[in-house]
Each structure stands twice: as C-alpha cells, then as structure tokens.
Design a protein around this motif. Sequence first.
Motif, PDB file in Angstrom:
ATOM      1  N   TRP A  52       0.828  -1.211   0.000  1.00  0.00           N
ATOM      2  CA  TRP A  52       0.000   0.000   0.000  1.00  0.00           C
ATOM      3  C   TRP A  52       0.860   1.257   0.000  1.00  0.00           C
ATOM      4  N   ALA A  53       1.912   1.246   0.790  1.00  0.00           N
ATOM      5  CA  ALA A  53       2.807   2.412   0.828  1.00  0.00           C
ATOM      6  C   ALA A  53       3.482   2.615  -0.534  1.00  0.00           C
ATOM      7  N   ILE A  54       3.838   1.517  -1.186  1.00  0.00           N
ATOM      8  CA  ILE A  54       4.444   1.603  -2.527  1.00  0.00           C
ATOM      9  C   ILE A  54       3.443   2.229  -3.503  1.00  0.00           C
ATOM     10  N   CYS A  55       2.186   1.804  -3.419  1.00  0.00           N
ATOM     11  CA  CYS A  55       1.155   2.347  -4.308  1.00  0.00           C
ATOM     12  C   CYS A  55       1.018   3.854  -4.128  1.00  0.00           C
ATOM     13  N   ARG A  56       0.982   4.312  -2.882  1.00  0.00           N
ATOM     14  CA  ARG A  56       0.842   5.747  -2.636  1.00  0.00           C
ATOM     15  C   ARG A  56       2.050   6.510  -3.151  1.00  0.00           C
ATOM     16  N   LEU A  57       3.225   5.982  -2.908  1.00  0.00           N
ATOM     17  CA  LEU A  57       4.444   6.662  -3.362  1.00  0.00           C
ATOM     18  C   LEU A  57       4.476   6.760  -4.884  1.00  0.00           C
TER      19      LEU A  57
END
Length: 306
Positions: free
Chosen positions: A290-295
């Motif tokens: 999820w953090a990768i998606c936001r970044l």
Amino acid sequence: MQRSQIRRRNPDALASEQHCGIDLNRERVTARVREGAQRIRLNALHMGEVQGQGYIGQALGAADVLAAVYLDQLRHRPADPHWDERDRFLLSTGHYAIALYAALAEAGILPREELDTYGSDDSRLPMSGMASYTPGMEISGGSLGHGLTVAVGMALGLRHRGSDARVFNFLSDGELNEGSTWEAAMSAASHRLGNLTALVDMNALQADGPTAGVMAIEPAEEKWAAFGWNTRRVNGNDPDAVLAAFDAIADRDPVGAPQVILFDVTVGKGVPLLEQREKNHFMRIDEHEWAICRLQLIAGFEEEDR
C-alpha cells in the motif's frame, strides 16, 4: 471554445468562474479536475487499505471521469443530496462504489473522515453501492446490465415532471454484453431522451478476463450510433479530453438523441505496480504494497507537474 463560454451546471464551478472572471479558463478547470482526481485516487487507496483488498484498479481508472462529473458537471447541493432539481448520477457498476465514495467526499456530500469506515459493520459505505445506505447514491447497483434501464425511466419521469435535471448513467464495457443494456439504449432513443447521458468505462477487463475475450463488443461507437445515440470516444484518463467531451454535449436538446461518451481507461491508472498486475479485477494487495502504491501515485502526479 473556452470553458468560460459554456454554461456550467455545477453551482460551485459557476461560483468559481464568477469570482475569478476570465482568468478561470480551460487550463484552470482542467487543473482543478486533475487535482480532484488525484485526491479520489489517494482516498480510494486509503479505503482499500482498510480492507486489504477491493476494486482498487477500477477506482484508479475511473477517477478522472468522476472528478469531472462531480467538480464540473453535476448540478447538486452537497448539504441536500435529495434536492428535487439535482442532476442524477447512477452508478450501474455497484462494485465501483469505492471510487464513488471518494468522489462524493470530494464533492462535499460525504465527510472525508467517514471514508475510514469503508466496508465496516454498520458503515454507510458498503463495498457494493446501496442507495438505502449512502447519501448521494441514487441506485443500488451491482446486478450488472440494469443501470441504464433505471436511468431511462428516471430521465423519462423527470421530463414528465417538467424538470430540466439531467441523468448520467455510469456503466462498464462489460455491461455491453447484457441484452438489457441494449433494450434500454433502444428505448432511450425511441423516447428522445436528450436529458440522458451514458458514460461507459472502457477498461477492457472483466472478472473472467479481457472483455474482448469474454464477448467482443467492438466496434462500440458504431453500435451505439446505430441505436440512435450521439456518440463520442475519448481517453478517459486525460482530464482535458474528458472535459472537452462534456463540453461538446453541454447545450444539447433535452428532447432529442441521448448521448454516450466512451472513456478508454487504464485499470490501476497512476500506480504502475497495479497497472502491471496480471489479475487486477479484484485485487488483494499485500500490507507492505500500500505504501508503494501511494508513493508511485504521488511521484507520477508530481512528475506530470514538472
């Protein structure tokens, strides 16, 4: 044609134009919609993370169209979602509810903090759209192929009441496999429902695989035209193209041919990790992703600004 020359339907958009005068040109409206679409995508990712899964790819793909509808086109009152003279937006694809909730929050119809309750027990935001639960949700979608039928009845009813409200029906390309969709399309043309616009999400994907492999629907434009609809097809992930398509039908005759806009979109738009995922109809996303998606989403947005 400059957007300042076009009659706006969204009262907030109109107020902004009056306040800013001639400086609020196409580029500024496009920027407003583009920024709104980015927030819709970010909020969809946030809601998806709450559940760890969902129809995230569809939400990311549809964000630009929803931002244009709610920030520039739809006549509505955020504090009064049942206002009689509102334009109606019908989400035929009930599983896209995660995208619509984010758009409703962007439009001020839902409080942003309520998005945290998505899919939870006793929430007003179930994973599939329910009109009885959610302010601004006009129909309970999800049984695919029925949204346009409801929209035809609604548009006809509004005409009989003497209302100039418009009806927008958002449906998927997979729903073009349904006979009920084409029966409704034929009916809309027969009744000359110029107050009805169909917005088709052409993401080329269904639960069982690529749309073309399940049942070929092309040439989609020619089929709609043959049923008596005014037809346009644009890149649904290009805010300027989306707005131009809406501008082209802004002054249509309410008693005339209905309108359809086919929006070619990318599932998972803005997040390469999800765009490239092989199975991206209903996504289960690992906790660390999820953090990768936001970044990736933020980085792509900032790169476009450079």
